[in-house]
Design a protein around this motif. Structure first.
Motif, short mmCIF file in Angstrom:
data_model
loop_
_atom_site.label_atom_id
_atom_site.label_comp_id
_atom_site.label_asym_id
_atom_site.label_seq_id
_atom_site.Cartn_x
_atom_site.Cartn_y
_atom_site.Cartn_z
N VAL A 65 7.73 4.34 9.43
CA VAL A 65 7.59 3.19 9.26
C VAL A 65 5.75 2.70 8.01
CG1 VAL A 65 7.36 0.13 9.50
CG2 VAL A 65 8.95 2.00 9.92
N GLU A 66 5.11 2.97 8.34
CA GLU A 66 3.69 2.58 7.78
C GLU A 66 3.81 3.86 6.38
OE1 GLU A 66 0.95 5.06 8.76
OE2 GLU A 66 -1.04 4.00 7.29
N HIS A 67 4.62 4.52 6.33
CA HIS A 67 4.61 5.00 5.28
C HIS A 67 5.32 4.06 4.36
CE1 HIS A 67 2.98 9.37 5.52
NE2 HIS A 67 2.46 8.75 6.32
N PHE A 68 6.24 4.23 4.95
CA PHE A 68 7.30 3.03 3.71
C PHE A 68 7.11 1.81 3.70
CE2 PHE A 68 10.51 6.26 5.44
CZ PHE A 68 12.02 6.21 4.73
N LEU A 69 6.62 0.91 4.29
CA LEU A 69 5.59 0.12 3.81
C LEU A 69 4.40 0.06 2.33
CD1 LEU A 69 5.11 -2.06 7.14
CD2 LEU A 69 6.48 -2.63 5.34
N LEU A 70 3.71 0.99 3.18
CA LEU A 70 2.70 1.66 1.82
C LEU A 70 3.48 2.32 0.70
CD1 LEU A 70 -0.38 2.46 1.00
CD2 LEU A 70 0.68 4.69 1.63
N GLU A 71 4.35 2.65 0.75
CA GLU A 71 5.23 2.74 -0.82
C GLU A 71 5.63 2.22 -0.98
OE1 GLU A 71 8.06 3.47 -3.42
OE2 GLU A 71 8.86 3.08 -1.58
N GLY A 72 6.31 1.06 -0.59
CA GLY A 72 7.10 -0.07 -0.85
C GLY A 72 6.51 -0.92 -1.24
N LEU A 73 5.13 -1.47 -0.71
CA LEU A 73 4.35 -2.39 -1.02
C LEU A 73 3.60 -2.16 -2.93
CD1 LEU A 73 2.90 -3.60 2.16
CD2 LEU A 73 4.23 -5.29 1.28
N GLN A 74 3.29 -0.82 -2.73
CA GLN A 74 2.81 -0.55 -3.56
C GLN A 74 4.00 -0.56 -5.16
OE1 GLN A 74 1.74 3.62 -2.74
NE2 GLN A 74 -0.47 2.99 -2.70
N ARG A 75 5.08 -0.38 -4.54
CA ARG A 75 6.51 -0.38 -5.75
C ARG A 75 6.47 -2.20 -6.05
NH1 ARG A 75 11.55 0.35 -4.64
NH2 ARG A 75 10.76 1.37 -2.59
N TYR A 76 6.81 -2.94 -5.18
CA TYR A 76 7.06 -3.77 -5.32
C TYR A 76 5.93 -5.05 -5.71
CZ TYR A 76 11.55 -3.18 -3.46
OH TYR A 76 13.32 -2.61 -3.30
N LEU A 77 4.76 -5.04 -5.02
CA LEU A 77 3.63 -5.84 -5.56
C LEU A 77 2.42 -5.06 -6.16
CD1 LEU A 77 3.52 -7.58 -2.07
CD2 LEU A 77 4.31 -8.55 -4.24
N PRO A 78 2.80 -4.37 -6.87
CA PRO A 78 1.17 -3.37 -7.61
C PRO A 78 0.21 -4.16 -7.83
CG PRO A 78 2.90 -3.72 -9.53
CD PRO A 78 3.80 -3.76 -8.29
N GLU A 79 0.29 -5.66 -7.88
CA GLU A 79 -0.71 -5.98 -8.92
C GLU A 79 -1.25 -7.11 -7.53
OE1 GLU A 79 -1.24 -7.78 -12.61
OE2 GLU A 79 -0.30 -5.29 -12.35
N ASN A 80 -0.98 -6.67 -6.35
CA ASN A 80 -1.24 -7.57 -5.33
C ASN A 80 -1.76 -6.87 -3.77
OD1 ASN A 80 1.44 -9.68 -6.19
ND2 ASN A 80 -0.33 -10.39 -6.14
N PHE A 81 -1.24 -5.40 -3.82
CA PHE A 81 -0.89 -5.57 -2.70
C PHE A 81 -2.57 -4.22 -2.29
CE2 PHE A 81 -1.02 -0.92 -0.55
CZ PHE A 81 -0.87 -0.90 1.04
N LEU A 82 -3.17 -4.66 -0.98
CA LEU A 82 -4.38 -3.66 -0.94
C LEU A 82 -4.29 -3.03 0.23
CD1 LEU A 82 -7.08 -7.10 -1.06
CD2 LEU A 82 -6.71 -5.11 -2.33
N SER A 83 -3.29 -3.12 1.07
CA SER A 83 -4.06 -2.57 2.96
C SER A 83 -2.75 -3.24 3.47
CB SER A 83 -5.13 -2.65 2.66
OG SER A 83 -5.23 -2.00 4.56
N ILE A 84 -2.37 -1.49 4.15
CA ILE A 84 -1.74 -1.50 5.39
C ILE A 84 -1.85 -0.84 5.94
CG2 ILE A 84 -0.27 0.29 3.97
CD1 ILE A 84 1.71 -2.45 6.48
N GLY A 85 -2.00 -1.28 7.38
CA GLY A 85 -1.96 -0.68 8.98
C GLY A 85 -1.48 -0.94 9.73
N ILE A 86 -1.35 -0.07 10.53
CA ILE A 86 -1.02 -0.11 12.54
C ILE A 86 -1.99 -1.02 12.88
CG2 ILE A 86 0.56 1.98 11.87
CD1 ILE A 86 -1.48 3.00 14.13
N MET A 87 -1.01 -1.41 14.30
CA MET A 87 -1.39 -2.10 14.90
C MET A 87 -2.13 -1.11 16.30
SD MET A 87 0.36 -6.25 15.18
CE MET A 87 0.48 -7.49 14.04
N GLY A 88 -3.13 -1.42 17.15
CA GLY A 88 -3.46 -0.21 17.83
C GLY A 88 -2.04 -0.61 19.27
N CYS A 89 -1.82 -2.00 18.93
CA CYS A 89 -0.84 -2.35 20.10
C CYS A 89 0.20 -1.53 20.72
CB CYS A 89 -1.43 -3.89 20.29
SG CYS A 89 -0.18 -4.68 19.33
N GLN A 90 0.46 -1.20 19.32
CA GLN A 90 1.71 -0.52 19.01
C GLN A 90 3.53 -1.87 18.81
OE1 GLN A 90 0.81 2.29 22.03
NE2 GLN A 90 2.82 3.50 21.27
N THR A 91 2.73 -2.43 18.48
CA THR A 91 3.65 -3.55 18.21
C THR A 91 3.84 -4.39 16.56
OG1 THR A 91 2.46 -5.45 18.60
CG2 THR A 91 3.53 -4.85 20.74
#
Ligand SMILES: [Zn+2]
Length: 160
Positions: A65-91
Motif C-alpha cells: 500500500v505504501e508503494h501505491f500511495l507513493l506512486e499515486g501521490l506523486q502522480r496526482y499531487l506532483p507539486e505538493n507531495f513530499l513524503s509517505i511513511g508507514i506507521m510503526g504501530c502497523q495501523t
C-alpha cells in the motif's frame, strides 16, 4: 495564518489525540507547519486500522500500500507531495504535503489512488533496483486494504 476549519478539518481533532478514541479507516490532519516564506507543510494521518484493536496491517500490506500511495501521490499531487511513511504501530500511514491542506482535495486524491489500486495489475516500484525488500509485496492483499478503506470513505473525516 492557517485557517484549519476553512481547509475542511475539524479543529478539535488536529494534533495528537488519545489513541483509544481514534476510529479507522480515517483521514486526519496532524499538523500544519508554516515556513518563513509562506509555504506550509501539512502532515496527514491516514489511519487504516483502529489502534490497539487486535488487528494490524501486515508488513506486506503496509509495504505494498505504501508503494501505491507513493506512486499515486506523486502522480496526482506532483507539486505538493513530499513524503509517505508507514506507521510503526502497523495501523496506517503518514503523508506529508507542501501547500496542499484542503481536506476535500486530499480525500479525493486518496479515493482516486485506492480506486486505481482495485484495477491495478501490479504493485508499483517492485523491481530489485527500486525496492529494498522487493519480494515482500502482494497485490491482492493491498487491494483488500484499498477496498476496506474506500468502503469507509463517507466517514473518513469523522476521526473520533
Ligand atoms: Zn519497497
Amino acid at each position: 495564518m492557517i485557517n484549519i476549519q476553512q481547509l475542511g478539518w475539524d479543529v478539535r481533532t488536529v494534533g495528537e489525540l488519545d489513541h483509544r478514541l481514534l476510529k479507522a479507516p480515517r483521514v486526519k490532519l496532524r499538523s500544519a507547519n508554516p515556513g518563513k516564506n509562506g509555504d506550509v507543510a501539512y502532515c496527514v494521518d491516514l489511519r487504516v486500522n483502529k489502534p490497539n484493536a487486535g488487528e494490524y496491517l501486515s508488513s506486506t500490506e503496509l509495504h505494498s500500500v505504501e508503494h501505491f500511495l507513493l506512486e499515486g501521490l506523486q502522480r496526482y499531487l506532483p507539486e505538493n507531495f513530499l513524503s509517505i511513511g508507514i506507521m510503526g504501530c502497523q495501523t496506517g500511514f503518514y503523508i506529508v504535503l507542501l501547500n496542499e491542506g484542503r481536506s476535500e482535495k486530499i480525500c479525493s486524491v486518496l479515493a482516486n489512488i485506492f480506486s486505481d489500486m482495485l484495477t491495478a495489475t501490479a504493485v508499483p516500484y517492485t523491481s530489485i533496483e527500486q525496492c529494498g525488500n522487493y519480494m515482500n509485496h502482494n497485490l491482492e492483499l493491498a487491494q483488500n486494504v484499498a477496498r476496506r478503506v474506500l468502503d469507509a470513505k463517507p466517514d473518513w473525516l469523522d476521526v473520533v
